[in-house]
Design a protein around this motif. Structure first.
Motif, short mmCIF file in Angstrom:
data_model
loop_
_atom_site.label_atom_id
_atom_site.label_comp_id
_atom_site.label_asym_id
_atom_site.label_seq_id
_atom_site.Cartn_x
_atom_site.Cartn_y
_atom_site.Cartn_z
N THR A 116 1.01 -1.27 0.68
CA THR A 116 -0.03 -0.16 -0.09
C THR A 116 1.03 1.47 -0.04
OG1 THR A 116 -1.89 -1.49 0.71
CG2 THR A 116 -1.74 1.12 1.17
N LEU A 117 1.60 0.44 0.63
CA LEU A 117 2.89 2.28 0.99
C LEU A 117 3.15 2.94 -0.48
CD1 LEU A 117 4.82 4.30 2.06
CD2 LEU A 117 6.05 2.23 2.91
N CYS A 134 -2.02 3.37 4.73
CA CYS A 134 -1.11 2.39 5.03
C CYS A 134 -1.58 1.45 6.79
CB CYS A 134 0.38 2.88 5.23
SG CYS A 134 1.06 2.91 3.03
N ALA A 135 -2.14 2.69 7.25
CA ALA A 135 -2.66 2.24 8.91
C ALA A 135 -4.04 1.15 7.95
CB ALA A 135 -2.90 3.44 9.55
N HIS A 147 -9.39 -1.86 -2.67
CA HIS A 147 -10.41 -0.25 -2.82
C HIS A 147 -9.67 0.80 -3.19
CE1 HIS A 147 -13.39 2.80 -2.10
NE2 HIS A 147 -12.44 3.85 -1.37
N LEU A 148 -7.70 1.11 -2.32
CA LEU A 148 -6.75 1.79 -4.21
C LEU A 148 -6.92 1.98 -4.99
CD1 LEU A 148 -5.35 4.18 -2.90
CD2 LEU A 148 -3.41 3.09 -2.54
N ARG A 149 -6.61 0.76 -5.49
CA ARG A 149 -6.48 -0.12 -6.72
C ARG A 149 -8.07 0.73 -7.76
NH1 ARG A 149 -2.23 -3.50 -8.57
NH2 ARG A 149 -4.32 -4.10 -10.53
N ARG A 150 -8.70 0.17 -7.45
CA ARG A 150 -9.97 0.78 -7.70
C ARG A 150 -10.59 2.10 -8.15
NH1 ARG A 150 -13.95 -3.47 -4.24
NH2 ARG A 150 -13.57 -5.10 -5.24
#
Length: 164
Positions: A116-117, A134-135, A147-150
């Motif tokens: 994620t970082l 990251c947390a 979710h970040l990739r989406r």
């Protein structure tokens, strides 16, 4: 979809079939699907610019169907002093499941946080949002980086749609 093409230096046309999975249900689905395919192809070829993500949101849908409830149960069994927790611990402690579960969580969530970082650096989320992503991945696991990739994919498609 069937496409016909002719290579340079050849006179015979060739054809290729591109399957749509899932099949298109109507004409209104054509443009978004083609834009998504274009984004995937550009990403695979290394031609896509990395969009900037300046938002953070908790993926509640993925969390509720994924790791949230088992993790809350593990926290309850580990730290609660209630009779229910003692009863639950009496069933799982002889097998070492509590220690194994904490070890499994650390062994999976630490690499997920590192991944994620890398996504946050690649998409310039900024310090605060990067820390939150990251947390979230460290505490909640895969729902955060999925979710970040989406969000990244949606931002890429939006930028392509604006460019036309």
């Amino acid at each position: 979809m069937d496409m016909t093409y002719t290579l340079k230096g050849q006179s015979t046309p060739l054809s290729v079939r591109i399957p749509f999975d899932p099949p298109l249900m109507g004409y209104e689905e054509v443009k978004p699907r083609l834009m998504s395919m274009k984004v995937d192809a550009e990403e695979a070829l290394g031609m896509a610019k990395n969009p900037t993500i300046r938002e953070f949101s908790v993926p509640w849908g993925l969390l509720l169907w994924g790791p949230l409830i088992p993790q809350l149960l593990l926290i309850f069994l580990t730290y609660s002093s209630s009779t229910y927790a003692a009863w639950g611990r009496s069933y799982v402690e002889p097998y070492g499941l509590i220690k194994f579960s904490w070890g499994f969580i650390l062994a999976t969530h630490i690499p997920e946080s590192i991944y994620t970082l890398s996504l946050c650096k690649k998409h310039n989320t900024g310090f605060t949002n990067g820390f939150l992503w990251c947390a979230g991945a460290f505490l909640g696991g895969y729902p955060f980086w999925v979710h970040l990739r989406r969000l990244v994919k949606r931002a890429r498609i939006d930028s392509i749609m604006k460019g036309q």
